[in-house]
Scaffold this motif. Structure first.
Motif, short mmCIF file in Angstrom:
data_model
loop_
_atom_site.label_atom_id
_atom_site.label_comp_id
_atom_site.label_asym_id
_atom_site.label_seq_id
_atom_site.Cartn_x
_atom_site.Cartn_y
_atom_site.Cartn_z
N LEU A 9 0.78 -1.24 0.00
CA LEU A 9 0.00 0.00 0.00
C LEU A 9 0.82 1.29 0.00
CD1 LEU A 9 -2.66 -1.01 2.68
CD2 LEU A 9 -2.97 -0.97 0.20
N ARG A 10 1.87 1.36 0.78
CA ARG A 10 2.60 2.61 1.01
C ARG A 10 3.33 3.10 -0.23
NH1 ARG A 10 3.30 -0.33 5.45
NH2 ARG A 10 2.77 0.59 7.45
N GLU A 11 3.58 4.41 -0.19
CA GLU A 11 4.46 5.08 -1.15
C GLU A 11 5.51 5.82 -0.34
OE1 GLU A 11 4.59 4.91 -4.39
OE2 GLU A 11 2.74 3.80 -4.70
N VAL A 12 6.77 5.68 -0.68
CA VAL A 12 7.83 6.41 0.03
C VAL A 12 8.80 7.09 -0.93
CG1 VAL A 12 7.73 4.98 2.12
CG2 VAL A 12 9.34 4.40 0.29
N GLY A 13 8.46 7.14 -2.19
CA GLY A 13 9.34 7.78 -3.15
C GLY A 13 10.55 6.93 -3.51
N ALA A 14 10.38 5.62 -3.50
CA ALA A 14 11.47 4.70 -3.85
C ALA A 14 11.69 4.68 -5.36
CB ALA A 14 11.14 3.29 -3.35
N ASP A 15 12.86 4.20 -5.76
CA ASP A 15 13.15 4.04 -7.18
C ASP A 15 12.28 2.95 -7.81
OD1 ASP A 15 15.53 5.86 -7.58
OD2 ASP A 15 16.23 4.64 -5.90
N TYR A 16 11.95 1.93 -7.01
CA TYR A 16 11.07 0.86 -7.48
C TYR A 16 10.21 0.40 -6.32
CZ TYR A 16 9.33 -3.43 -9.53
OH TYR A 16 8.49 -4.42 -10.01
N THR A 17 8.93 0.13 -6.59
CA THR A 17 8.01 -0.38 -5.58
C THR A 17 7.49 -1.73 -6.03
OG1 THR A 17 7.34 1.84 -4.92
CG2 THR A 17 5.84 0.04 -4.34
N ALA A 18 7.69 -2.74 -5.19
CA ALA A 18 7.14 -4.08 -5.42
C ALA A 18 5.94 -4.24 -4.50
CB ALA A 18 8.19 -5.14 -5.13
N ARG A 19 4.84 -4.71 -5.04
CA ARG A 19 3.60 -4.83 -4.27
C ARG A 19 3.34 -6.24 -3.75
NH1 ARG A 19 2.65 0.11 -2.52
NH2 ARG A 19 2.38 1.60 -4.20
N THR A 20 4.10 -7.23 -4.22
CA THR A 20 3.90 -8.61 -3.80
C THR A 20 5.22 -9.24 -3.40
OG1 THR A 20 4.27 -9.57 -5.99
CG2 THR A 20 1.99 -8.88 -5.46
N TYR A 21 5.13 -10.37 -2.72
CA TYR A 21 6.32 -11.13 -2.33
C TYR A 21 7.15 -11.48 -3.57
CZ TYR A 21 9.08 -15.16 -0.91
OH TYR A 21 10.11 -16.03 -0.70
N ALA A 22 6.50 -12.04 -4.59
CA ALA A 22 7.22 -12.48 -5.79
C ALA A 22 7.92 -11.31 -6.49
CB ALA A 22 6.27 -13.19 -6.75
N ASP A 23 7.23 -10.19 -6.63
CA ASP A 23 7.85 -9.03 -7.27
C ASP A 23 9.01 -8.50 -6.43
OD1 ASP A 23 6.12 -9.17 -9.40
OD2 ASP A 23 4.80 -7.57 -8.69
N GLY A 24 8.86 -8.58 -5.10
CA GLY A 24 9.93 -8.14 -4.21
C GLY A 24 11.18 -9.00 -4.36
N ILE A 25 11.00 -10.31 -4.42
CA ILE A 25 12.13 -11.22 -4.60
C ILE A 25 12.79 -10.97 -5.95
CG2 ILE A 25 12.82 -13.64 -4.83
CD1 ILE A 25 12.19 -12.78 -1.91
N ASP A 26 11.98 -10.80 -6.99
CA ASP A 26 12.55 -10.50 -8.32
C ASP A 26 13.38 -9.23 -8.28
OD1 ASP A 26 11.35 -12.75 -9.42
OD2 ASP A 26 9.68 -11.63 -10.32
N ALA A 27 12.90 -8.20 -7.61
CA ALA A 27 13.64 -6.93 -7.52
C ALA A 27 14.93 -7.13 -6.73
CB ALA A 27 12.77 -5.86 -6.88
N LEU A 28 14.87 -7.85 -5.63
CA LEU A 28 16.08 -8.10 -4.84
C LEU A 28 17.13 -8.88 -5.63
CD1 LEU A 28 14.41 -8.87 -1.41
CD2 LEU A 28 16.00 -6.98 -1.88
N ARG A 29 16.68 -9.81 -6.44
CA ARG A 29 17.61 -10.61 -7.25
C ARG A 29 18.39 -9.75 -8.25
NH1 ARG A 29 13.84 -15.77 -7.80
NH2 ARG A 29 14.90 -17.03 -6.24
N LYS A 30 17.81 -8.65 -8.65
CA LYS A 30 18.50 -7.74 -9.58
C LYS A 30 19.67 -7.05 -8.89
CE LYS A 30 14.51 -7.16 -12.48
NZ LYS A 30 13.34 -6.38 -12.80
N GLY A 31 19.58 -6.94 -7.56
CA GLY A 31 20.69 -6.40 -6.77
C GLY A 31 20.92 -4.92 -6.93
N GLY A 32 21.92 -4.43 -6.20
CA GLY A 32 22.32 -3.03 -6.29
C GLY A 32 21.48 -2.07 -5.46
#
Length: 94
Positions: A9-32
């Motif tokens: 739900l939240r917005e914090v002005g991040a470079d990327y926002t993942a809304r689900t567990y799967a999307d979050g893991i995918d983003a973390l795998r990209k690293g950096g």
């Protein structure tokens, strides 16, 4: 600095926002990522109906430390979830 938010739900002005567990893991795998803002209650469930939470993200990071961001900021309002997640944060960064 690169900021990742994993929150349903939240917005914090991040470079990327993942809304689900799967999307979050995918983003973390990209690293950096320099900073991860992480919620506990992600509002998503696996195929067996089990809730996938920010604590599950923390457990994944514990098993895959090569993808750890520089810092994790917990943004959850769930007190018991925060406590469990903070224990993993302290273990990983302590």
């Amino acid at each position: 600095m690169r900021y990742l938010l994993i929150d349903d739900l939240r917005e914090v002005g991040a470079d990327y926002t993942a809304r689900t567990y799967a999307d979050g893991i995918d983003a973390l795998r990209k690293g950096g990522w320099d900073v991860l803002y992480l919620d506990h209650d992600l509002g998503c469930f696996d195929e067996s109906g089990r809730e996938q939470t920010g604590y599950d993200i923390m457990c994944w990071l514990e098993a895959n430390p090569e993808f750890l961001p520089g810092k994790i900021v917990l943004v959850t309002s769930n007190p018991s979830g925060r406590q469990k997640m903070q224990q993993v944060v302290d273990k990983l960064y302590g």
